[in-house]
Design an enzyme around this catalytic site. Structure first.
Site, PDB file in Angstrom:
ATOM      1  N   SER A 665       8.229  80.794 -45.439  1.00  0.00           N
ATOM      2  CA  SER A 665       9.476  80.706 -44.676  1.00  0.00           C
ATOM      3  C   SER A 665       9.861  82.034 -44.027  1.00  0.00           C
ATOM      4  O   SER A 665      10.824  82.075 -43.249  1.00  0.00           O
ATOM      5  CB  SER A 665      10.617  80.230 -45.575  1.00  0.00           C
ATOM      6  OG  SER A 665      10.863  81.154 -46.611  1.00  0.00           O
ATOM      7  N   LYS A 708      20.284  79.763 -48.340  1.00  0.00           N
ATOM      8  CA  LYS A 708      19.936  80.947 -47.542  1.00  0.00           C
ATOM      9  C   LYS A 708      21.073  81.336 -46.604  1.00  0.00           C
ATOM     10  O   LYS A 708      21.445  82.520 -46.496  1.00  0.00           O
ATOM     11  CB  LYS A 708      18.656  80.671 -46.745  1.00  0.00           C
ATOM     12  CG  LYS A 708      17.412  80.571 -47.602  1.00  0.00           C
ATOM     13  CD  LYS A 708      16.187  80.212 -46.780  1.00  0.00           C
ATOM     14  CE  LYS A 708      14.931  80.157 -47.650  1.00  0.00           C
ATOM     15  NZ  LYS A 708      13.721  79.785 -46.893  1.00  0.00           N
TER      16      LYS A 708
END
Length: 828
Positions: A665, A708
């Protein structure tokens, strides 16, 4: 360079959080007088369970897989309860003494509810026989018969003895009966000789006496033979009398048994063996001679005989191994502690004189025996942890027989008087509950597993979010409210729980099926409402319960926030820097996941071409992260090395990372970072970025997007929101957004932004503010003045510098001087 003229899409509050409209929560429709325990949205698992329970063949046991909290155990219990009610109740099992092989107790199956009664009847029979046999053998009639037989025997022996005396007298001998037998005594002058008198006789007289004795010896031997014959006949007659009387008493006592159990052949066979053994061991029921002689105040009563020498009636006792008297239908056993003995049964021990001893009455049933004819529910992890349990369970299920073994004997730990109980035929359906990981491990590495567990019931962790599933949530919450005695929920409270269900699975179009978690939230929201003295549970109470649930586990996150505040962790959110970027990472601690920004840096320089992953060099990089770095190399070469190699040396580092990095990611962040370093273009540090990139520069979705974003928001808020702060995410992750209330409020006030992107170029332009540019096939270059044009020139300028350096080096080299070989010969 050209600045980007594109206006990138920013998500609004409706796009980052899907609310549940209160009108979708129809409380009136779900008001019930009784709780509803229907299974919610597990069609695949339900079908598999029905199939497994319906097929009554060996091997069709069920493995129930799925994440914890999806209601697997509750569903199984509900299914088994319905199925078991329609099944026949299995019979009872007992262990009895094996008269032919005492070391192997005999297992017998009886009709349901018979075992305890049969045991009681046998105990009463022993007490009855103890009294009746003693009374019978002490009766006047029996004593008369015995005395008559003994007297007749004595008369016969007396007559024979009289005849022997007469015969001996004719030979001048007398006859005397002693303990050693018949003794002949010489008679001289009408007087028996003593040993002293005999020793004083002359040798001639002694020879004459011995000659006469030898003539008498055959008569004495014949007498002894006849006496023994009489005694044997008497003994046989006495035994026959005893046997006839014992047979009569025992037969009369067994008549009720024979009538009651005439339909059970195995019981009749056992009673026949009991009768034979009883008649062979009648003395166990009779008092010892010492007791008879000592009758009086201190004499022992018949019922207390067994107390003197242990239990002489032990062979006739019954060990009730499994009693299904209270069972309605098939038994359902849920074994929460499946140790070896709890599961398979055990043989208990007594210690006598330092040696462990046992008997058939000390055989105890385990869960498998109690579940025989029904269902046994086990936890996969528990049975794999317990020593010897998994291998023994497989052996039992393959053989369809339950062997009761002793682990101590197997490993020679204890010196025991060993028993080998007969195995019991086993007909049990095992339901094993565990995770997908355990299922895959067993399926791949245990060849017996798929033969024993042919049915897999897979419980899904999520379901579609629709009116039907919202109704299911309302039904579930209504049931829990009644069962847990909670305050009633209003529409807003249930809507908040529905939204929480989507947040758990990080998907606006899905709801979690982890109903144990939903149940916990209802209980905690009830506490919040009662604490505030409200009569109903509303949205505010649910949200407070969720916040406090998060706060209880957020100690580590708070420590990290504190380190950011004290600048122990170096993160900038209000500057522009070259070769630095804020990537987004997720920390998972089991009960809590939270996001934290991580500072990623890059340096480019002249050197060996390629991207050096410092994390990999330090053995802190996982396989997926290494793969991502390789994809970056591929994309850069495919983009900027279309005509000639793009010689770039770059190092990438996750600063202040000490625990390792994995996942792909961060590849989008790393790509933008390398481009920034090559072009010397600063990156806005107020923008966090996450996303995976493929070889074509397409952005791919990632996990943990909510955590996140919320983690980066907290950091930006800590440093002060500038209005430019926000996060770049893959466009595919929009449907996964369920951001918390604080982030949504900042988005609504345009203090924080979410930018979805689909290409790497879009992310680069957002971070730098410069137009990336496109490749012109005709001109063989990127658009003039674009950022990629600058990068392309810099990459290939380095290549030209290298060529020019080689030319200069070649030009400055001195020409080689070729010397002629000397033709002179060396003089020696």
């Amino acid at each position: 360079m050209k600045r980007s003229a594109l206006r990138f899409r920013r998500l609004n509050t409706e796009e980052v959080y899907r609310t549940c409209e209160q009108k979708l929560v129809e409380l009136d429709k779900h008001k019930r007088s009784e709780p509803n325990y229907d299974i919610i949205s597990q069609v695949r698992a339900v079908r598999a369970i029905n199939l497994g329970l319906g097929i009554q063949k060996p091997g069709y046991n069920i493995y129930v897989a799925g994440v914890q909290g999806t209601g697997k155990t509750s569903v199984i219990r509900s299914f088994l309860k319905k199925t078991a009610e329609t099944c026949p109740t299995p019979g009872d099992w007992i262990y009895v003494y094996n008269f032919k092989n005492p070391e192997s107790p005999h297992a017998m199956e009886l009709k349901t509810g018979i075992a305890k009664r049969f045991k009681k009847q046998m105990d009463e029979l022993m007490e009855q026989l103890t009294v009746e046999l003693v009374d019978a053998f002490q009766s006047e009639e029996y004593e008369t018969n015995v005395n008559s037989t003994v007297n007749a025997s004595n008369e016969k022996k007396a007559k024979l003895f009289s005849e022997l005396e007469k015969t001996a007298k004719t030979k001048n001998f007398g006859v005397k009966s002693t303990r050693m037998g018949i003794v002949t005594v010489p008679i001289v002058e009408g007087k028996p000789l003593s040993e002293k008198d005999y020793s004083e006789l002359s040798d001639e007289q002694k020879e004459k006496i011995e000659a006469e004795r030898n003539l008498l010896e055959p008569e004495v031997l014949d007498f002894a033979r006849k006496v023994r014959s009489i005694e044997n006949d008497t003994k046989n007659k006495l035994e026959e009398l005893q046997s006839e009387l014992g047979d009569y008493v025992v037969s009369q006592a067994l008549i009720p048994f024979l009538k009651e159990y005439e339909s059970q052949k195995n019981v009749l066979e056992y009673l026949d063996e009991v009768k034979k053994h009883l008649l062979e061991n009648l003395n166990d029921f009779l008092p010892d001679e010492e007791d008879v002689e000592g009758e009086g105040e201190d004499s022992v009563t018949p019922s207390s005989y067994h107390l003197k020498k242990g239990d002489p009636h032990l062979p006739y006792r019954i060990n009730v191994f499994v009693d299904n008297t209270e069972i309605k239908g098939a038994p359902i056993i849920i074994e929460n502690n499946p140790t070896f003995y709890n599961l398979f049964g055990k043989i208990e021990k007594n210690i006598e004189y330092g040696v462990y001893t046992t008997d058939f009455k000390m055989i105890k049933a385990g869960s498998l025996a109690r579940a025989n004819g029904g269902y046994l529910v086990l936890n996969a992890l528990d049975i794999l942890r317990a020593p010897q349990v998994w291998d023994t369970l497989k052996r039992v299920m393959k053989n369809q027989k339950l062997f009761i073994e002793d682990l101590g004997e197997q490993y020679s730990i204890l010196a025991t008087s060993g028993l080998r109980p007969e195995p019991i035929p086993l007909n049990v359906k095992i339901i094993l509950i565990g995770s997908d990981w355990i299922y895959r491990m067993l399926y791949q590495h245990d060849e017996d597993f798929n033969k024993i567990f042919k049915i897999k019931a897979d419980f899904d962790a999520q379901m579609d979010r629709s009116q039907k599933t919202i109704d299911n949530y309302v039904e579930f919450i209504s049931t829990r409210t009644k069962v847990e005695n909670l305050l009633p929920f209003d529409e807003s409270g249930i809507a908040a729980i529905v939204e929480f269900g989507s947040r758990i699975v990080d998907d606006q179009d899905k709801l979690t099926t982890r109903f144990s978690l939903i149940k916990d939230i209802t209980i905690e929201a009830d506490f919040m409402a009662k604490e505030q003295k409200n009569k109903k549970i509303a949205r505010s109470h649910v949200e407070k319960a969720i916040d406090e649930r998060y706060a209880r586990s957020a100690a580590i996150e708070d420590h990290i926030i504190e380190m950011l505040e004290r600048k122990d962790i170096i993160i900038s959110t209000n500057s522009r820097r070259v070769g630095e970027i804020n990537g987004l990472a997720v920390y998972s601690l089991g009960d809590l996941s939270f996001g934290v920004p991580t500072r990623i840096t890059c340096r480019t320089y002249k050197g060996k071409p390629g991207i050096l992953n410092i994390e990999r060099e330090a053995s802190l990089s996982g396989k997926l992260h290494n793969k991502g770095v390789s994809i970056l190399t591929s994309w850069i070469n495919a983009t900027f090395a279309r005509k000639s190699p793009a010689n770039v040396a770059a190092t990438i580092c996750f600063e202040q990372n000490y625990n390792g990095v994995d996942g792909d990611s961060a590849t989008l962040a790393e790509l933008c970072l390398i481009l920034s370093s090559i072009a010397n273009i600063p990156i806005d540090q107020g923008i966090g970025i996450t996303g995976s990139v493929n070889q074509f520069g397409e952005i791919q979705p990632i996990g943990g997007v909510n955590e996140k974003i919320e983690g980066f928001f907290k950091t930006c808020k800590l440093h002060g929101l500038t209005g430019r702060n926000g996060c770049i995410i893959p466009v595919q992750n929009i449907k996964h957004l369920m951001l918390n209330r604080e982030v949504r409020e900042a988005i609504e006030k345009e203090q924080f932004h979410i930018w979805p992107v689909s290409k790497a170029e879009e992310a680069f332009e957002l971070l730098t503010g410069f137009y990336s540019g496109t490749w012109d096939e005709k001109k063989g270059r990127f658009e003039e003045g674009s950022a990629f044009d600058k990068i392309y020139k810099m990459l290939h300028q380095k290549s030209e510098d290298k060529k020019e350096k080689i030319k200069k080096k070649t030009a400055t080299k001195k020409p080689k001087v070729t010397r002629k070989k000397s033709t002179r010969k060396n003089l020696v």
